[in-house]
Enzyme design. Structure first.
Site, PDB file in Angstrom:
ATOM      1  N   GLY A 255       0.816  -1.207   0.000  1.00  0.00           N
ATOM      2  CA  GLY A 255       0.000   0.000   0.000  1.00  0.00           C
ATOM      3  C   GLY A 255       0.848   1.255   0.000  1.00  0.00           C
ATOM      4  CB  ALA A 256       4.261   1.844  -1.264  1.00  0.00           C
ATOM      5  CG  ASN A 257      -1.142   3.209  -3.781  1.00  0.00           C
ATOM      6  OD1 ASN A 257      -1.015   2.234  -3.055  1.00  0.00           O
ATOM      7  ND2 ASN A 257      -2.337   3.684  -4.121  1.00  0.00           N
TER       8      ASN A 257
ATOM      9  N   GLY B  90      -1.171   7.631   1.492  1.00  0.00           N
ATOM     10  CA  GLY B  90      -1.267   7.644   2.939  1.00  0.00           C
ATOM     11  C   GLY B  90       0.010   7.277   3.667  1.00  0.00           C
TER      12      GLY B  90
ATOM     13  N   GLY C 221       1.672   4.464   3.803  1.00  0.00           N
ATOM     14  CA  GLY C 221       2.641   3.739   2.996  1.00  0.00           C
ATOM     15  C   GLY C 221       3.464   4.654   2.118  1.00  0.00           C
TER      16      GLY C 221
ATOM     17  CB  SER D 185      -6.252   0.241  13.740  1.00  0.00           C
ATOM     18  OG  SER D 185      -7.202   1.182  14.222  1.00  0.00           O
TER      19      SER D 185
ATOM     20  CE1 TYR E  51      -9.393  -1.153   9.591  1.00  0.00           C
ATOM     21  CE2 TYR E  51     -10.008  -0.052  11.636  1.00  0.00           C
ATOM     22  CZ  TYR E  51      -9.124  -0.234  10.590  1.00  0.00           C
ATOM     23  OH  TYR E  51      -7.950   0.497  10.531  1.00  0.00           O
TER      24      TYR E  51
END
Length: 316
Positions: free
Chosen positions: A23-25, A27, A29, A153, A178
């Site tokens: 998820g580096a794209n 936020g 990440g 979280s 979640y």
């Protein structure tokens, strides 16, 4: 160094190290990738959307001179994609120093992954469970201490694992689902650490959480539901309460690079109600230290994914 003082400038030099960030794209990440690259690491940006990842890569290269970045496709909602990612990574990279299990989805309407798992449990926990299992040999073969950092979280504190309805097929509450997935992240990180210790492995397993950080993660649920009211409420909360994505990435960066980190640590913001501030070591929820629950989750995860870690079982 931690508590009220640790920030990006305190990160040790990462030259010669290879780090995967899921998820580096966007936020957290994205900010972590930028920080790792600034300190000289080669960062593999493991993302579902290649277009978005390429845009993020180009932005980071503009901001960080000489940034060493590589985009690779990874869809955690499809275990065949996870296996393909690992095959491709291992063909290209002989070492892996840090795996940041960061990507996730939050409070979305009920969906299922390609393998039939409830989406939040499937992406946030099971996808990363498989990714870690398949990359464990590469982590162990890499000289020196290596780390697995799993992003949880603060919401994990309201979670439990419903072993009788783990995919929430009978009843579904998006926040309960979640919270279950985020508790699973911590249980997994701790159980992995216990098993690594029994094996005398050189890999360290750590959990972290970002507090309340303004990211795109909060948008997806309201957008999928078509809820304009919730979307506006989220934007107001992000503006008034949340810290920046850059600040929210600090616990992950600390967990991944700080020299005083031990296996089984849990890192989060040390400020107001654990929602903001500089990173520090903290205590997670009481239930997250339940070794019987963590072992059961481990066994269920292996059964669901057909992945078996080459690690001995940890005794309580």
């Amino acid at each position: 160094m931690a508590g009220d003082s640790w920030n990006h400038e305190d990160m040790p030099d990462q030259s010669g190290r290879t780090i995967i960030v899921t998820g580096a794209n966007s936020g957290l990440g994205y900010e972590a990738t930028k920080a790792f690259a600034r300190e000289g690491a080669h960062v593999v940006m493991a993302c579902r959307s290649l277009d978005s990842a390429h845009t993020a890569r180009d932005e980071i290269r503009e901001a960080v001179d000489g940034a060493s970045l590589e985009v690779m496709e990874l869809d955690l909602a499809d275990l065949s994609s996870v296996r393909s990612f690992v095959d491709a990574f291992e063909r290209e990279q002989s070492e892996l120093h840090v795996l940041c299990n960061n990507a996730g989805v939050m409070a979305i309407p009920r969906r299922e992954t390609a393998d039939g798992f409830e989406m939040q449990f499937g992406v946030n926990h099971l996808g990363h469970f498989v990714l870690t299992g398949l990359l464990l040999d590469r982590l162990e073969e890499t000289p020196g201490e290596t780390r697995v950092v799993t992003q949880s979280s603060g919401v994990h504190e309201r979670g439990d694992i419903d072993f009788d309805d783990i995919h929430h097929e009978e009843t579904y509450d998006k926040w309960d689902a979640y919270a279950q997935s985020k508790l699973a992240n911590v249980l997994f990180a701790y159980e992995l650490d216990r098993r690594l210790r029994v094996a005398n492995a050189s890999v360290t397993s750590v959990a972290c959480h970002p507090g309340y950080a303004a990211t795109n993660l909060q948008r997806r649920g309201p957008e999928m539901e078509g809820s304009t009211l919730r979307l506006w409420a989220m934007r107001i909360a992000n503006t008034v309460v949340a810290q920046s994505s850059e600040q929210g990435a600090l616990p992950m960066l600390y967990a991944a690079t700080a020299t005083d980190i031990d296996g089984g640590d849990y890192v989060g913001p040390g400020g107001f109600m654990g929602m903001r501030g500089a990173p520090e070591k903290q205590r997670s929820s009481d239930i997250s230290y339940d070794t019987e629950r963590s072992r059961r989750l481990w066994m269920v995860s292996e059964e669901l994914t057909a992945i078996s870690f080459d690690l001995p079982s940890a005794e309580s």
